[in-house]
Design a protein around this motif. Structure first.
Motif, PDB file in Angstrom:
ATOM      1  N   GLY A  19       0.847  -1.207   0.058  1.00  0.00           N
ATOM      2  CA  GLY A  19       0.055   0.133   0.092  1.00  0.00           C
ATOM      3  C   GLY A  19       0.880   1.328   0.003  1.00  0.00           C
ATOM      4  N   GLY A  21       1.323   3.192  -2.328  1.00  0.00           N
ATOM      5  CA  GLY A  21       0.509   4.233  -3.060  1.00  0.00           C
ATOM      6  C   GLY A  21      -0.797   4.749  -2.369  1.00  0.00           C
ATOM      7  N   SER A  23      -3.810   7.077  -1.170  1.00  0.00           N
ATOM      8  CA  SER A  23      -4.197   8.527  -1.607  1.00  0.00           C
ATOM      9  C   SER A  23      -5.060   8.902  -0.525  1.00  0.00           C
ATOM     10  N   GLN A 113       7.939   1.033  -7.236  1.00  0.00           N
ATOM     11  CA  GLN A 113       7.170   1.013  -5.977  1.00  0.00           C
ATOM     12  C   GLN A 113       6.044   0.206  -6.192  1.00  0.00           C
ATOM     13  N   VAL A 115       2.115  -0.978  -4.926  1.00  0.00           N
ATOM     14  CA  VAL A 115       1.137  -0.327  -4.587  1.00  0.00           C
ATOM     15  C   VAL A 115       0.291  -1.277  -3.534  1.00  0.00           C
ATOM     16  N   ASN A 116      -0.103  -0.682  -2.308  1.00  0.00           N
ATOM     17  CA  ASN A 116      -0.623  -1.507  -1.302  1.00  0.00           C
ATOM     18  C   ASN A 116      -2.026  -0.938  -0.899  1.00  0.00           C
ATOM     19  N   HIS A 117      -2.768  -1.610  -0.527  1.00  0.00           N
ATOM     20  CA  HIS A 117      -4.353  -1.275   0.083  1.00  0.00           C
ATOM     21  C   HIS A 117      -4.415  -2.364   1.381  1.00  0.00           C
ATOM     22  N   ASP A 139      -0.285  -4.524  -5.603  1.00  0.00           N
ATOM     23  CA  ASP A 139      -0.082  -4.435  -7.113  1.00  0.00           C
ATOM     24  C   ASP A 139       1.360  -4.162  -7.478  1.00  0.00           C
ATOM     25  N   TRP A 143       6.462  -2.377 -10.160  1.00  0.00           N
ATOM     26  CA  TRP A 143       7.688  -2.634  -9.331  1.00  0.00           C
ATOM     27  C   TRP A 143       8.241  -3.610  -9.988  1.00  0.00           C
ATOM     28  N   ARG A 161      -1.979  -7.565  -9.709  1.00  0.00           N
ATOM     29  CA  ARG A 161      -2.469  -7.605  -8.447  1.00  0.00           C
ATOM     30  C   ARG A 161      -2.525  -8.893  -7.898  1.00  0.00           C
TER      31      ARG A 161
END
Length: 191
Positions: A19, A21, A23, A113, A115-117, A139, A143, A161
């Motif tokens: 995560g 990234g 926002s 990088q 991307v994580n959530h 995701d 990266w 993902r």
């Protein structure tokens, strides 16, 4: 090479799940004039956060920190940096270190990088939490691995993902660290 590939897939998924990234959304109401009939502003709540809410926040911060630390170390495949132990311990730290060592051994570096959530799915015990389980749809699309000697892309398997689960525990010193994580195959995210 099979061990390297499975470790790479695990780390790619984790990194994607990290995560890094996230926002935030905000609203700017300064352009809206106040009306004579508008309701008075609502005072902010003074209710203290519950121990479970605090634990969720600290566990999420540690999880995202783990991915950030790993992404930074992966730019040079530095498996020995002490920074990796800031947010990971035990099996999680060993997995990250082994993966970075494998990349170093194979002459690979990673750019970009993940991307994580992450989302907390359980907290135990609720009254004085010491363990939080997170789920993530990481995701790794941006990266990617490259050859350290010539900068060419490395064919190290699919990116994208992946579903990730992580266990984050409170340490004796009060810090929160990821202790284990599992990364599934590309396309495993359900949301």
């Amino acid at each position: 090479m099979t061990h390297y590939r499975s470790t790479r897939l695990a780390l790619a998924g984790l990194a994607a799940a990290a995560g890094l990234g996230l926002s935030a959304c905000s609203s700017d109401d300064s352009a809206t004039p106040a009306s004579a009939t508008s309701a008075p502003p609502i005072a902010p709540s003074t209710t203290a956060a519950s121990p479970a809410d605090i634990a969720k926040q600290k566990a999420t911060t540690a999880y995202l920190g783990m991915w950030s630390d790993m992404a930074e170390a992966a730019t040079t495949s530095d498996w020995q940096t002490p920074k990796l132990a800031q947010n990971a311990t035990g099996e999680a730290l060993q997995t990250i270190s082994r993966s970075l060592y494998a990349d170093h051994y194979n002459g690979l570096i990673t750019k970009g990088q993940p991307v994580n959530h992450p989302k907390p799915v359980s907290v135990e015990p609720l009254d004085n939490p010491t363990s939080v389980t997170l789920t993530d749809c990481g995701d790794s699309t941006n990266w990617l691995k490259y050859r350290a000697d010539n900068g060419q892309p490395a064919n190290d398997g699919p990116s994208g993902r992946r579903q990730i689960e992580a266990l984050v525990k409170k340490a004796i010193d009060g810090s929160w660290k990821v202790t284990t994580f599992a990364v599934h195959e590309v396309g495993s995210c359900t949301g």
